[in-house]
Design an enzyme around this catalytic site. Structure first.
Site, PDB file in Angstrom:
ATOM      1  N   HIS A 164      17.777  -3.367  25.830  1.00 11.64           N
ATOM      2  CA  HIS A 164      17.305  -2.440  26.864  1.00 11.64           C
ATOM      3  C   HIS A 164      16.429  -1.315  26.304  1.00 11.64           C
ATOM      4  O   HIS A 164      15.672  -0.702  27.034  1.00 11.64           O
ATOM      5  CB  HIS A 164      18.473  -1.883  27.690  1.00 11.64           C
ATOM      6  CG  HIS A 164      19.257  -0.796  27.033  1.00 11.64           C
ATOM      7  ND1 HIS A 164      20.263  -1.057  26.138  1.00 11.64           N
ATOM      8  CD2 HIS A 164      19.184   0.558  27.127  1.00 11.64           C
ATOM      9  CE1 HIS A 164      20.774   0.093  25.722  1.00 11.64           C
ATOM     10  NE2 HIS A 164      20.153   1.086  26.309  1.00 11.64           N
TER      11      HIS A 164
ATOM     12  N   HIS B 207      18.710  -2.493  18.685  1.00  8.39           N
ATOM     13  CA  HIS B 207      17.829  -1.377  19.051  1.00  8.39           C
ATOM     14  C   HIS B 207      17.086  -0.785  17.841  1.00  8.39           C
ATOM     15  O   HIS B 207      15.879  -0.578  17.878  1.00  8.39           O
ATOM     16  CB  HIS B 207      18.625  -0.252  19.721  1.00  8.39           C
ATOM     17  CG  HIS B 207      19.509  -0.713  20.845  1.00  8.39           C
ATOM     18  ND1 HIS B 207      19.131  -1.684  21.740  1.00  8.39           N
ATOM     19  CD2 HIS B 207      20.764  -0.341  21.223  1.00  8.39           C
ATOM     20  CE1 HIS B 207      20.094  -1.872  22.618  1.00  8.39           C
ATOM     21  NE2 HIS B 207      21.104  -1.083  22.326  1.00  8.39           N
TER      22      HIS B 207
HETATM   23  C1  BG6 Z   1      24.178  -0.269  23.875  1.00  8.42           C
HETATM   24  C2  BG6 Z   1      25.332  -0.174  22.910  1.00  8.42           C
HETATM   25  O1  BG6 Z   1      23.394  -1.394  23.589  1.00  8.42           O
HETATM   26  O2  BG6 Z   1      23.381   0.912  23.764  1.00  8.42           O
HETATM   27  C3  BG6 Z   1      26.152   1.073  23.198  1.00  8.42           C
HETATM   28  O3  BG6 Z   1      26.144  -1.328  23.046  1.00  8.42           O
HETATM   29  C4  BG6 Z   1      25.273   2.305  23.200  1.00  8.42           C
HETATM   30  O4  BG6 Z   1      27.199   1.210  22.259  1.00  8.42           O
HETATM   31  C5  BG6 Z   1      24.061   2.110  24.104  1.00  8.42           C
HETATM   32  O5  BG6 Z   1      26.033   3.394  23.651  1.00  8.42           O
HETATM   33  C6  BG6 Z   1      23.091   3.265  23.979  1.00  8.42           C
HETATM   34  O6  BG6 Z   1      22.084   3.146  24.933  1.00  8.42           O
HETATM   35  P1  BG6 Z   1      21.362   4.426  25.541  1.00  8.42           P
HETATM   36  O7  BG6 Z   1      20.271   3.861  26.390  1.00  8.42           O
HETATM   37  O8  BG6 Z   1      22.397   5.161  26.340  1.00  8.42           O
HETATM   38  O9  BG6 Z   1      20.873   5.229  24.379  1.00  8.42           O
END
Ligand code: BG6
Length: 431
Positions: free
Chosen positions: A173, A235
């Site tokens: 994402h 990420h």
């Molecule tokens: C997710 C992880 O992919 O990304 C989580 O599994 C994490 O552990 C999250 O908290 C963080 O996403 P964002 O968009 O809130 O920074």
């Protein structure tokens, strides 16, 4: 953009993702007209919910009062299916609108453990709900995609026996965040910037995603995964690849993926001495409360990597992420050989670029003027769902990118025991 009504099927329909991310994203896309009225959303879970209950569950999940009613404009159904057995998917085939006859478009969103992906696909195939020839039967896989190189490669093999790559969308994402997309614009939009990013000019790169929250109710998953597999594998390595990759010959999906894979292939784990793992202090208590096995799972990881090609050899590269840290932010800090010069790309919550020359902030480029009024630009899931509906693939992860990322992570995991490990106070900084 598709003009047709859509059938959207969520496996894991009552899960955290459906509740927190997919329901609000859907609501917004109905509002924008991307999801047409008359579309159907089917949530599948093991819970005993009526269609009305499920509709209520989704509507309640949309925090913005003005947005809630959009979900009323589509058909919402819930099916109670134990999808760990492919034969049970038959129930779905009975419940689906007669798409084959009317030429309906389907998106299957697999928001479940990766271990269930093959069973679900086998079921869909068995009951003729997907076939390799389908034009618009898109299959979306939520991360994690496996838990190491071996399981991820095995998963790919199974998936590709049933579906064609052109129908596969693997989610990371972060790629849906507008600030992350801006890295490409920044890198390739300005020749000056492009020419500065190499070992002649750069001393060190830090890619950071710090979080203030703890693991929350995902503890049983997280306890097996830890920060390296939960965040670095996807990420952080994606951010690094976007920053380091060469300019694609054309800014089209396949070429962008080719360049990302090329750079990921050059990346390896550097050394254990400059890396650090940690666990926030109350994690132990959280495990106890949930009666989960006590493990040395890292909730913080700082990992040093090398990029072994001509352009970056010698640049120090650190990826850092953790939970229950003092601040929530995502940023890339580029330190130049001249210690007075620095570029900071702020990804969240601020979305801007700070250019510091001779120790003075020379410029601040605002990447999201609207963020002054609302905390973030468009939600990543809203962006990604739109791309799926419109069959655009830049913002998804290709199979060979996943392969390379797991190769790097396997390398780190093999040496994990040698990396220093600390217990840190909740909301303090371990490094
Ligand atoms: C997710 C992880 O992919 O990304 C989580 O599994 C994490 O552990 C999250 O908290 C963080 O996403 P964002 O968009 O809130 O920074």
């Amino acid at each position: 953009m598709t003009k047709e009504a859509l059938t959207f099927i969520i496996f894991g329909g009552t899960g955290d993702l459906a509740k927190r991310k997919l329901a609000p994203a859907f609501s917004e896309l109905i509002h924008e007209g991307v999801v047409k009225k008359g579309s159907t959303l089917i949530g599948i879970s093991r819970e005993n919910l009526s269609d009305e209950d499920y509709k209520h569950f989704l509507i309640k999940s949309v925090k913005d009062v003005k947005e809630k009613h959009h979900l009323e404009e589509i058909n919402i159904k819930h099916l109670r299916i134990d999808f760990s057995k492919s034969k049970n998917i038959e129930q779905l085939s009975e419940a689906l609108p007669s798409c084959e006859v009317e030429g309906c478009n389907r998106v299957y969103y697999l928001a479940t453990s990766y271990k269930l992906f093959p069973k679900i696909l086998e079921g869909l195939k068995k009951f003729k709900l997907i076939s390799k020839k389908d034009i618009f039967n898109r299959i979306v896989f939520e991360k994690p995609f496996g838990e190491n190189l071996k399981s991820s490669d095995a998963l790919e093999k199974k998936i590709h026996k049933i579906v064609d790559e052109k129908n596969v969308f693997r989610i990371d994402h972060y790629l849906g965040k507008e600030s992350v997309q801006n890295i490409i614009a920044l890198k390739f939009g300005s020749k000056g910037f492009q020419h500065l990013i190499d070992n002649e000019h750069i001393e060190q790169i830090n890619v950071i995603i710090d979080e203030t929250l703890g693991v929350g109710n995902r503890l049983s998953y997280y306890n097996d995964f830890g920060a390296i597999k939960d965040m670095i594998q996807n990420h952080l390595l994606q951010l690094l690849a976007l920053l380091l990759m060469d300019k694609p010959k054309e800014l089209i999906s396949e070429k962008i993926h080719d360049e990302k894979v090329k750079i990921l292939k050059e990346i390896s784990f550097s050394n254990v001495e400059n890396s650090l793992l940690g666990q926030y202090k109350s994690y132990k208590e959280e495990l106890k409360e949930r009666k989960l096995k006590r493990k040395k799972t890292e909730t913080f990881a700082k990992i040093e990597l090398n990029c072994n090609n001509e352009k970056y050899k010698g640049v120090k590269i650190f990826l850092r992420t953790g939970k229950k840290l003092p601040h929530r932010y995502g940023k890339i800090i580029i330190d130049f050989k001249n210690p007075q010069n620095k570029i900071i790309i702020n990804l969240q919550p601020n979305e801007d670029i700070e250019i510091i020359i001779d120790g003075k902030k020379l410029d601040k480029i605002d990447l999201c003027p609207d963020c002054k009024f609302s905390p973030n630009s468009r939600d990543a899931y809203e962006v990604l769902l739109k791309e799926i509906i419109n069959d655009k693939r830049n913002l998804f992860v290709r199979r060979d990118e996943i392969h390379e990322a797991w190769r790097i992570v396997d390398e780190i995991v093999r040496k994990k025991k040698e990396i220093p490990f600390v217990i840190y106070e909740d909301c303090s900084n371990p490094s």
